[in-house]
Design a protein around this motif. Sequence first.
Motif, mmCIF file in Angstrom:
data_model
loop_
_atom_site.group_PDB
_atom_site.id
_atom_site.type_symbol
_atom_site.label_atom_id
_atom_site.label_comp_id
_atom_site.label_asym_id
_atom_site.label_seq_id
_atom_site.Cartn_x
_atom_site.Cartn_y
_atom_site.Cartn_z
ATOM 1 N N LEU A 1 0.826 -1.201 0.000
ATOM 2 C CA LEU A 1 0.000 0.000 0.000
ATOM 3 C C LEU A 1 0.862 1.254 0.000
ATOM 4 C CD1 LEU A 1 -3.004 0.918 0.215
ATOM 5 C CD2 LEU A 1 -2.653 1.053 2.687
ATOM 6 N N ILE A 2 1.912 1.267 0.813
ATOM 7 C CA ILE A 2 2.791 2.436 0.907
ATOM 8 C C ILE A 2 3.564 2.633 -0.389
ATOM 9 C CG2 ILE A 2 4.832 3.344 2.090
ATOM 10 C CD1 ILE A 2 3.782 1.978 4.624
ATOM 11 N N LEU A 3 3.918 1.527 -1.051
ATOM 12 C CA LEU A 3 4.717 1.621 -2.276
ATOM 13 C C LEU A 3 3.880 1.914 -3.518
ATOM 14 C CD1 LEU A 3 7.228 -1.327 -1.748
ATOM 15 C CD2 LEU A 3 7.637 1.124 -1.420
ATOM 16 N N LEU A 4 2.558 1.757 -3.428
ATOM 17 C CA LEU A 4 1.705 1.960 -4.596
ATOM 18 C C LEU A 4 1.904 3.320 -5.272
ATOM 19 C CD1 LEU A 4 -1.751 0.323 -3.728
ATOM 20 C CD2 LEU A 4 -0.194 -0.272 -5.596
ATOM 21 N N PRO A 5 1.925 4.439 -4.523
ATOM 22 C CA PRO A 5 2.111 5.729 -5.194
ATOM 23 C C PRO A 5 3.423 5.815 -5.967
ATOM 24 C CG PRO A 5 1.389 6.035 -2.925
ATOM 25 C CD PRO A 5 1.745 4.596 -3.074
ATOM 26 N N PHE A 6 4.460 5.142 -5.494
ATOM 27 C CA PHE A 6 5.771 5.208 -6.142
ATOM 28 C C PHE A 6 5.852 4.269 -7.346
ATOM 29 C CE2 PHE A 6 6.194 6.253 -1.659
ATOM 30 C CZ PHE A 6 6.836 7.479 -1.720
ATOM 31 N N ARG A 7 4.942 3.308 -7.434
ATOM 32 C CA ARG A 7 4.884 2.430 -8.598
ATOM 33 C C ARG A 7 3.959 2.972 -9.681
ATOM 34 N NH1 ARG A 7 4.414 -3.283 -5.165
ATOM 35 N NH2 ARG A 7 6.629 -3.399 -4.570
ATOM 36 N N ASN B 1 2.580 7.970 -13.313
ATOM 37 C CA ASN B 1 2.113 9.352 -13.379
ATOM 38 C C ASN B 1 2.220 10.038 -12.026
ATOM 39 O OD1 ASN B 1 0.999 11.543 -14.910
ATOM 40 N ND2 ASN B 1 -0.979 11.156 -13.939
ATOM 41 N N PHE B 2 1.834 9.330 -10.960
ATOM 42 C CA PHE B 2 1.907 9.940 -9.635
ATOM 43 C C PHE B 2 3.356 10.094 -9.190
ATOM 44 C CE2 PHE B 2 1.018 10.641 -5.153
ATOM 45 C CZ PHE B 2 -0.150 11.391 -5.214
ATOM 46 N N ARG B 3 4.216 9.176 -9.610
ATOM 47 C CA ARG B 3 5.641 9.315 -9.300
ATOM 48 C C ARG B 3 6.222 10.570 -9.953
ATOM 49 N NH1 ARG B 3 7.136 4.569 -10.779
ATOM 50 N NH2 ARG B 3 8.092 5.057 -12.791
ATOM 51 N N ASN B 4 5.781 10.873 -11.162
ATOM 52 C CA ASN B 4 6.200 12.126 -11.809
ATOM 53 C C ASN B 4 5.699 13.341 -11.032
ATOM 54 O OD1 ASN B 4 7.604 10.959 -13.956
ATOM 55 N ND2 ASN B 4 5.740 10.715 -15.169
ATOM 56 N N LEU B 5 4.481 13.224 -10.498
ATOM 57 C CA LEU B 5 3.958 14.315 -9.680
ATOM 58 C C LEU B 5 4.790 14.498 -8.421
ATOM 59 C CD1 LEU B 5 1.798 16.440 -9.011
ATOM 60 C CD2 LEU B 5 0.449 14.612 -7.951
ATOM 61 N N LEU B 6 5.181 13.389 -7.784
ATOM 62 C CA LEU B 6 5.998 13.479 -6.572
ATOM 63 C C LEU B 6 7.344 14.151 -6.862
ATOM 64 C CD1 LEU B 6 5.360 9.964 -4.961
ATOM 65 C CD2 LEU B 6 4.329 12.151 -4.328
ATOM 66 N N ARG B 7 7.922 13.848 -8.008
ATOM 67 C CA ARG B 7 9.184 14.486 -8.379
ATOM 68 C C ARG B 7 8.994 15.984 -8.569
ATOM 69 N NH1 ARG B 7 10.855 9.852 -12.821
ATOM 70 N NH2 ARG B 7 11.819 8.378 -11.346
ATOM 71 N N TYR B 8 7.881 16.357 -9.182
ATOM 72 C CA TYR B 8 7.602 17.790 -9.324
ATOM 73 C C TYR B 8 7.417 18.454 -7.973
ATOM 74 C CZ TYR B 8 4.759 21.956 -9.577
ATOM 75 O OH TYR B 8 4.267 23.215 -9.355
ATOM 76 N N LEU B 9 6.593 17.848 -7.110
ATOM 77 C CA LEU B 9 6.319 18.453 -5.806
ATOM 78 C C LEU B 9 7.593 18.604 -4.987
ATOM 79 C CD1 LEU B 9 3.018 16.580 -4.834
ATOM 80 C CD2 LEU B 9 3.248 18.954 -5.605
ATOM 81 N N PHE B 10 8.469 17.593 -5.037
ATOM 82 C CA PHE B 10 9.707 17.667 -4.270
ATOM 83 C C PHE B 10 10.600 18.787 -4.780
ATOM 84 C CE2 PHE B 10 14.147 16.685 -3.538
ATOM 85 C CZ PHE B 10 14.170 16.407 -2.176
ATOM 86 N N LEU C 1 4.664 13.722 2.148
ATOM 87 C CA LEU C 1 6.045 13.413 2.495
ATOM 88 C C LEU C 1 7.014 14.084 1.523
ATOM 89 C CD1 LEU C 1 5.812 9.636 3.475
ATOM 90 C CD2 LEU C 1 6.352 11.546 4.981
ATOM 91 N N ALA C 2 6.680 14.090 0.242
ATOM 92 C CA ALA C 2 7.538 14.756 -0.748
ATOM 93 C C ALA C 2 7.645 16.245 -0.447
ATOM 94 C CB ALA C 2 6.984 14.529 -2.153
ATOM 95 N N ASN C 3 6.505 16.872 -0.148
ATOM 96 C CA ASN C 3 6.513 18.294 0.192
ATOM 97 C C ASN C 3 7.326 18.563 1.447
ATOM 98 O OD1 ASN C 3 4.798 18.834 -1.969
ATOM 99 N ND2 ASN C 3 2.952 18.666 -0.727
ATOM 100 N N SER C 4 7.106 17.743 2.466
ATOM 101 C CA SER C 4 7.748 17.976 3.755
ATOM 102 C C SER C 4 9.249 17.719 3.704
ATOM 103 C CB SER C 4 7.105 17.087 4.818
ATOM 104 O OG SER C 4 5.729 17.366 4.940
ATOM 105 N N LEU C 5 9.650 16.670 2.990
ATOM 106 C CA LEU C 5 11.075 16.364 2.883
ATOM 107 C C LEU C 5 11.817 17.508 2.209
ATOM 108 C CD1 LEU C 5 13.258 14.263 3.412
ATOM 109 C CD2 LEU C 5 12.765 13.279 1.162
#
Length: 499
Positions: free
Chosen positions: A227-233, A236-245, A374-378
Amino acid sequence: MQLFMGWATKDSLTEAEIRDGLQTVIKDSIASQMVIGLTTGAFLVAFALQLGASNTVVGLLAAVPPLVQLVQIPTVYLIERIKLRRPITFFACFASRTCLLFIGLAPFVFPPETVLSVLIGGLIAYGIFAAMGTCAWNAWMRDLIPHPQLGQFNARRLTVATFFGTVLTLGAGYFLDRFTQLYPQQEVFGYSALFVLAFLVGMIDEYFIATVPEPRMKSEQTGILKLILLPFRDTNFRNLLRYLFTWNFALNLAAPFFTVYMLTKLDMDMSSVIGLTVLSQLMNLLFFRVWGRLLDQYSNKSILNVCAPMLIVCILLWTFTRLPEKHALTVPLLIGLHVFMGISMAGTTLGALNIAVKLAPKNLGAAYLAASSLANSLAAGLAPVLGGFFADYFASRQLSLVLRWSTPHSEVAFDTLHFEHWDFFFFMAFVVGLYSIYRLAKVKEEGDVKSGVIVRELVVQARRQMRNFSSVGGLRLMTQFPFSLVRPRNRDKNCDQHG
């Protein structure tokens, strides 16, 4: 499970329940913003300094909120385990606000030499419980707020919350000034009063949290690790996380130093700095609703494609406020920067918030939104730490680009570029911001349109806003707060269009 039997959920909510629930969410946002305004920023730093905090301790206090966001990972498991988000939010927020009362009473209860340690420990505990509540709240709102009205609703919510938060912050500042004048040897107790007041406001907020309806979560037979790894797999959402970070890293590399830069390098007084800050907040309030309408009409990515470049260009232009000293255009440039930063910040805040909610699958909102948080906070935690690490290094470095004109009888030189100290941070933030826009281009979202369309719509909306400045009627609208935003609206068309 018996503990939570009173927190009933429903398979589906009626239109009236959704409408009333969203109005309560706005009230919750007002109370939450008041709590944040009383216990963070300048008030928290000043409180710590009164207790004898060093620069290292002040830096630690700034790093605590991002670092404790890691607690969202076990919170995702808890949410999936009990399938109830309202009680988790309620009890986590109650615990976090109780920590504020503990901090506020510390100067009255503990010896002076231990109060600073109590402050640090209390803020860590506050941050942990607040992160748990935020995780559950985000997943809850993902299922409650109808997507067709997501942009306009969050715009209304942020507008009202920012207004009340700003008013309370100004009032708290006036209170501290008066308290210090009357009791100069007991200034620390003035800050204690703010934390106690924040606790009381937080307890009122607990009622709002308890009365917001919660749609029932659907069962998902997924292991916690998967469940925790789903967003990173999810590509499209992984690309969003890279943008947010990368975007939050760029923003937090520069933004914390704007006030320091104006006070130290531009030798501005505090009243001028506050005036520019209020100007930026005013533009935020004016354009939250503008961007909210455009978000619902087009897409979040379309808005971000306009606002993000605007904001990073503004960050770069800070380097031109000194060449190498203050010049005739310094103040006009600062005014323009705060205007456009306020406009663009409203759009990037709404766009980043909404796009994460929109791209998160309906029944996996907790895991996906926890990943985005987590991406934003890190990024928000790493950028100031690295900035502080390099601050001394860049303090003794300069980079200049001089344009020189020579004749047989004279020579004239112009400083076209001059970097020193904080200027390097602004330039680095600009470069990282450019990379974040490249990462945004990889994100896919329905309704995306070219930037030119958004700019034309923005000009139209801006003209409508400016009409308020050009007549007595417009001035009257500016001075009347839209209280209809915080009361139920029986004829709100958008509230009837959900699904």
